[in-house]
Design a protein around this motif. Sequence first.
Motif, PDB file in Angstrom:
ATOM      1  N   SER A   1     -24.301 -18.138 -42.905  1.00  0.00           N
ATOM      2  CA  SER A   1     -25.857 -18.388 -42.067  1.00  0.00           C
ATOM      3  C   SER A   1     -26.817 -18.953 -42.990  1.00  0.00           C
ATOM      4  O   SER A   1     -26.586 -19.189 -43.961  1.00  0.00           O
ATOM      5  CB  SER A   1     -26.280 -17.035 -41.441  1.00  0.00           C
TER       6      SER A   1
ATOM      7  N   VAL B   1     -31.011 -19.298 -43.227  1.00  0.00           N
ATOM      8  CA  VAL B   1     -32.324 -18.540 -42.826  1.00  0.00           C
ATOM      9  C   VAL B   1     -33.413 -19.553 -43.452  1.00  0.00           C
ATOM     10  O   VAL B   1     -33.474 -19.742 -44.700  1.00  0.00           O
ATOM     11  CB  VAL B   1     -32.328 -17.112 -43.428  1.00  0.00           C
ATOM     12  N   GLY B   2     -34.318 -19.793 -42.739  1.00  0.00           N
ATOM     13  CA  GLY B   2     -35.630 -20.477 -43.278  1.00  0.00           C
ATOM     14  C   GLY B   2     -36.844 -19.613 -43.059  1.00  0.00           C
ATOM     15  O   GLY B   2     -37.068 -19.254 -41.740  1.00  0.00           O
TER      16      GLY B   2
ATOM     17  N   VAL C   1     -37.035 -18.405 -39.247  1.00  0.00           N
ATOM     18  CA  VAL C   1     -35.829 -18.640 -38.225  1.00  0.00           C
ATOM     19  C   VAL C   1     -34.556 -18.511 -39.015  1.00  0.00           C
ATOM     20  O   VAL C   1     -34.237 -18.631 -40.172  1.00  0.00           O
ATOM     21  CB  VAL C   1     -35.784 -20.336 -37.573  1.00  0.00           C
ATOM     22  N   GLN C   2     -33.301 -18.236 -38.086  1.00  0.00           N
ATOM     23  CA  GLN C   2     -32.220 -17.987 -38.777  1.00  0.00           C
ATOM     24  C   GLN C   2     -31.118 -18.774 -37.949  1.00  0.00           C
ATOM     25  O   GLN C   2     -31.138 -18.803 -36.578  1.00  0.00           O
ATOM     26  CB  GLN C   2     -31.789 -16.484 -38.806  1.00  0.00           C
ATOM     27  N   LEU C   3     -29.997 -19.095 -38.486  1.00  0.00           N
ATOM     28  CA  LEU C   3     -28.996 -19.797 -37.888  1.00  0.00           C
ATOM     29  C   LEU C   3     -27.693 -19.017 -38.242  1.00  0.00           C
ATOM     30  O   LEU C   3     -27.191 -19.212 -39.307  1.00  0.00           O
ATOM     31  CB  LEU C   3     -28.866 -21.255 -38.170  1.00  0.00           C
TER      32      LEU C   3
ATOM     33  N   ALA D   1     -27.524 -22.439 -32.066  1.00  0.00           N
ATOM     34  CA  ALA D   1     -29.008 -22.557 -31.841  1.00  0.00           C
ATOM     35  C   ALA D   1     -29.675 -21.628 -32.770  1.00  0.00           C
ATOM     36  O   ALA D   1     -29.133 -20.508 -33.205  1.00  0.00           O
ATOM     37  CB  ALA D   1     -29.425 -22.026 -30.630  1.00  0.00           C
ATOM     38  N   TRP D   2     -30.880 -21.941 -33.120  1.00  0.00           N
ATOM     39  CA  TRP D   2     -31.657 -21.256 -34.175  1.00  0.00           C
ATOM     40  C   TRP D   2     -32.223 -19.957 -33.397  1.00  0.00           C
ATOM     41  O   TRP D   2     -32.589 -19.751 -32.200  1.00  0.00           O
ATOM     42  CB  TRP D   2     -32.968 -21.963 -34.577  1.00  0.00           C
ATOM     43  N   SER D   3     -32.198 -18.751 -34.199  1.00  0.00           N
ATOM     44  CA  SER D   3     -32.714 -17.535 -33.744  1.00  0.00           C
ATOM     45  C   SER D   3     -34.462 -17.393 -34.379  1.00  0.00           C
ATOM     46  O   SER D   3     -34.423 -17.440 -35.579  1.00  0.00           O
ATOM     47  CB  SER D   3     -31.910 -16.403 -33.927  1.00  0.00           C
ATOM     48  N   THR D   4     -35.299 -17.050 -33.779  1.00  0.00           N
ATOM     49  CA  THR D   4     -36.673 -16.640 -34.364  1.00  0.00           C
ATOM     50  C   THR D   4     -36.501 -15.330 -34.950  1.00  0.00           C
ATOM     51  O   THR D   4     -36.244 -14.337 -34.142  1.00  0.00           O
ATOM     52  CB  THR D   4     -37.663 -17.143 -33.480  1.00  0.00           C
TER      53      THR D   4
END
Length: 145
Positions: A4, A6-7, A18-20, A26-29
């Motif tokens: 995964s 994570v930014g 955000v995380q992929l 898709a990115w998740s906030t």
Amino acid sequence: GNGSVVGRSNPANTAQGVQLAIGAGAWSTLSDRKLKTDIQSILPLDVLERLVAMPIQQWRYIGQPGDVQHIGPMAQDFAAAFGVGENDTTISTVDADGVALAAIQGLNLKLETELAQSRAENAGLQAQLQQLAARLAALEAAGGR
């Protein structure tokens, strides 16, 4: 390490970014309730009214080919309508999603209110119809007088 991504926009606060996820498309906030502050209720009908009044246009970015088109609001209009976000030149997907979800709630409230009014009106008309049918039946039973 698990695949995964994570930014984080604030390394000191794990709630921002955000995380992929593994295998995601898709990115998740990141949006943990316990790490938020100044939480306030909104009025979905008010959000709906502001959204309906906001211009939504078709456009393209300067420098994009002419056949590439987008649809959406201008950041300045969004900021003026809702007063959220970091500035008036960007629209956070968190805020756009929140406005859309609140507007859906507003539409539901509006629909439920109108449906209740229609049902009440229908019940009143049904009662009048039954009264008229009873009078007509009484007239017919009395020989049409």
